[in-house]
Write a protein that holds these residues in place. Structure first.
Motif, PDB file in Angstrom:
ATOM      1  N   GLY A 206       0.761  -1.239   0.000  1.00 46.46           N
ATOM      2  CA  GLY A 206       0.000   0.000   0.000  1.00 46.46           C
ATOM      3  C   GLY A 206       0.787   1.282   0.000  1.00 46.46           C
TER       4      GLY A 206
ATOM      5  N   VAL B  86      -0.912   2.865  -6.082  1.00 46.06           N
ATOM      6  CA  VAL B  86      -2.091   3.378  -6.761  1.00 46.06           C
ATOM      7  C   VAL B  86      -1.995   3.016  -8.235  1.00 46.06           C
ATOM      8  N   PRO B  87      -3.033   2.397  -8.797  1.00 45.72           N
ATOM      9  CA  PRO B  87      -2.977   2.014 -10.216  1.00 45.72           C
ATOM     10  C   PRO B  87      -2.988   3.228 -11.128  1.00 45.72           C
TER      11      PRO B  87
ATOM     12  N   THR C  31      -7.813   4.922  -9.564  1.00 45.64           N
ATOM     13  CA  THR C  31      -8.954   4.334  -8.870  1.00 45.64           C
ATOM     14  C   THR C  31      -8.563   2.985  -8.283  1.00 45.64           C
ATOM     15  N   ASP C  32      -8.726   2.854  -6.983  1.00 48.16           N
ATOM     16  CA  ASP C  32      -8.356   1.611  -6.300  1.00 48.16           C
ATOM     17  C   ASP C  32      -9.618   0.810  -5.996  1.00 48.16           C
ATOM     18  N   THR C  33      -9.738  -0.342  -6.604  1.00 49.42           N
ATOM     19  CA  THR C  33     -10.918  -1.186  -6.394  1.00 49.42           C
ATOM     20  C   THR C  33     -10.506  -2.560  -5.873  1.00 49.42           C
TER      21      THR C  33
ATOM     22  N   ILE D  56      -4.075  -9.909  -3.773  1.00 46.69           N
ATOM     23  CA  ILE D  56      -4.808  -8.728  -4.247  1.00 46.69           C
ATOM     24  C   ILE D  56      -6.057  -9.223  -4.968  1.00 46.69           C
TER      25      ILE D  56
ATOM     26  N   GLU E 255       2.614  -4.511  -6.980  1.00 46.70           N
ATOM     27  CA  GLU E 255       1.274  -4.394  -6.401  1.00 46.70           C
ATOM     28  C   GLU E 255       0.386  -3.494  -7.255  1.00 46.70           C
ATOM     29  N   TRP E 256       0.988  -2.492  -7.882  1.00 48.47           N
ATOM     30  CA  TRP E 256       0.205  -1.564  -8.711  1.00 48.47           C
ATOM     31  C   TRP E 256      -0.567  -2.312  -9.802  1.00 48.47           C
TER      32      TRP E 256
ATOM     33  N   ARG F  42      -3.556  -4.296  -8.317  1.00 42.99           N
ATOM     34  CA  ARG F  42      -4.650  -3.395  -7.966  1.00 42.99           C
ATOM     35  C   ARG F  42      -5.412  -2.952  -9.219  1.00 42.99           C
ATOM     36  N   ALA F  43      -4.694  -2.672 -10.286  1.00 42.88           N
ATOM     37  CA  ALA F  43      -5.340  -2.234 -11.517  1.00 42.88           C
ATOM     38  C   ALA F  43      -6.167  -3.355 -12.134  1.00 42.88           C
TER      39      ALA F  43
END
Length: 271
Positions: A56, A60-61, A65-67, A82, A107-108, A111-112
């Protein structure tokens, strides 16, 4: 009466004096040895003691928008899980990090992809080297892959190890994604029907573009090669500049957008 000559006395042993170093030279030698020892200890410590596994902080993707829901779990070792914040995933992406790169650098991407119904799991390997656990995907698929389409992916060394896993377990997978990576010369998927996406960074100075293209000879017919314009090797993850890499002609964010589009198109094509 004995007429033997008297024994000859042994020649005196001459002591050899070692040349003495001047105090100044001795100080320089001690300083050099100390610096070398400190460097070797520091290098060894960096290889053995890896940075903490944290999620974290920089994930951020590209869309902003982080879903996703992100957790640290233990499945045969630490793993970043994830998954979509809402609903169930229909695809499991097992991602092998590049050599000496911490899992959170990718991680980006997870998340995307969560917004597309993809669950991404990124394992941590001993010394951050996927070569120490090529078969790690098996346990992750058993834990998370029930009822899902499974794709394995990897960056750099992680990609080469993902390709080796795919060559040994093609029936367990629906696809393979290689990022700045190619199968080792003794690994071939040529006779497989597995869909493969190969991503090449145009300005890569670590995984030579000619080597990535040459790796297509060991991949299935119909493998998709996508060039990420202006990108470099380190742009697939978020871990900073890499020694020996090329100079980019696009921003990191632009490259991530291209990478994400290529991966999403590939995954969509598998449905």
């Amino acid at each position: 009466m004995s007429t033997e000559p008297a024994p000859t006395p042994p020649a005196p042993v001459r002591s050899r004096r070692r040349p003495r170093l001047s105090p100044r030279v001795r100080a320089w030698v001690i300083a050099g040895v100390s610096l070398l020892g400190g460097y070797l200890i520091s290098t060894a410590r960096q290889a053995v003691v890896r940075p903490p596994l944290v999620v974290g902080q920089d994930a951020v993707p590209p869309s902003g928008t982080d879903t996703a829901r992100v957790t640290l779990e233990n499945v045969g070792g630490p793993v970043i899980d994830i998954r979509p914040a809402q609903g169930e995933a229909d695809t499991l992406l097992v991602f092998y990090p590049g050599g000496l790169v911490r899992p959170q650098a990718y991680e980006w991407l997870g998340r995307a992809l969560a917004a597309q119904g993809v669950q991404t799991v990124i394992p941590a390997f001993p010394l951050d080297l996927a070569v120490t656990g090529i078969g790690r995907a098996e346990g992750l698929i058993a834990q998370y892959g029930q009822g899902k389409r499974v794709v394995i992916a990897g960056h750099s060394l992680g990609g080469a190890m993902a390709a080796q896993y795919a060559a040994n377990n093609p029936d367990a997978l629906a696809g393979l994604i290689l990022m700045a990576a190619y199968p080792a010369e003794n690994v071939s998927l040529k006779d497989r029907t597995l869909p493969v996406l190969s991503l090449l960074a145009e300005r890569d100075g670590v995984a030579a573009p000619d080597d990535v293209r040459g790796g297509l000879d060991r991949l299935p017919e119909g493998t998709t090669l996508t060039v990420i314009p202006g990108a470099v090797h380190s742009f697939f993850g978020r871990y900073g500049p890499q020694k020996g890499d090329g100079l980019p002609t696009v921003t990191h964010a632009q490259a991530e957008g291209e990478i994400l589009n290529a991966v999403q198109d590939f995954l969509t094509g598998l449905k």
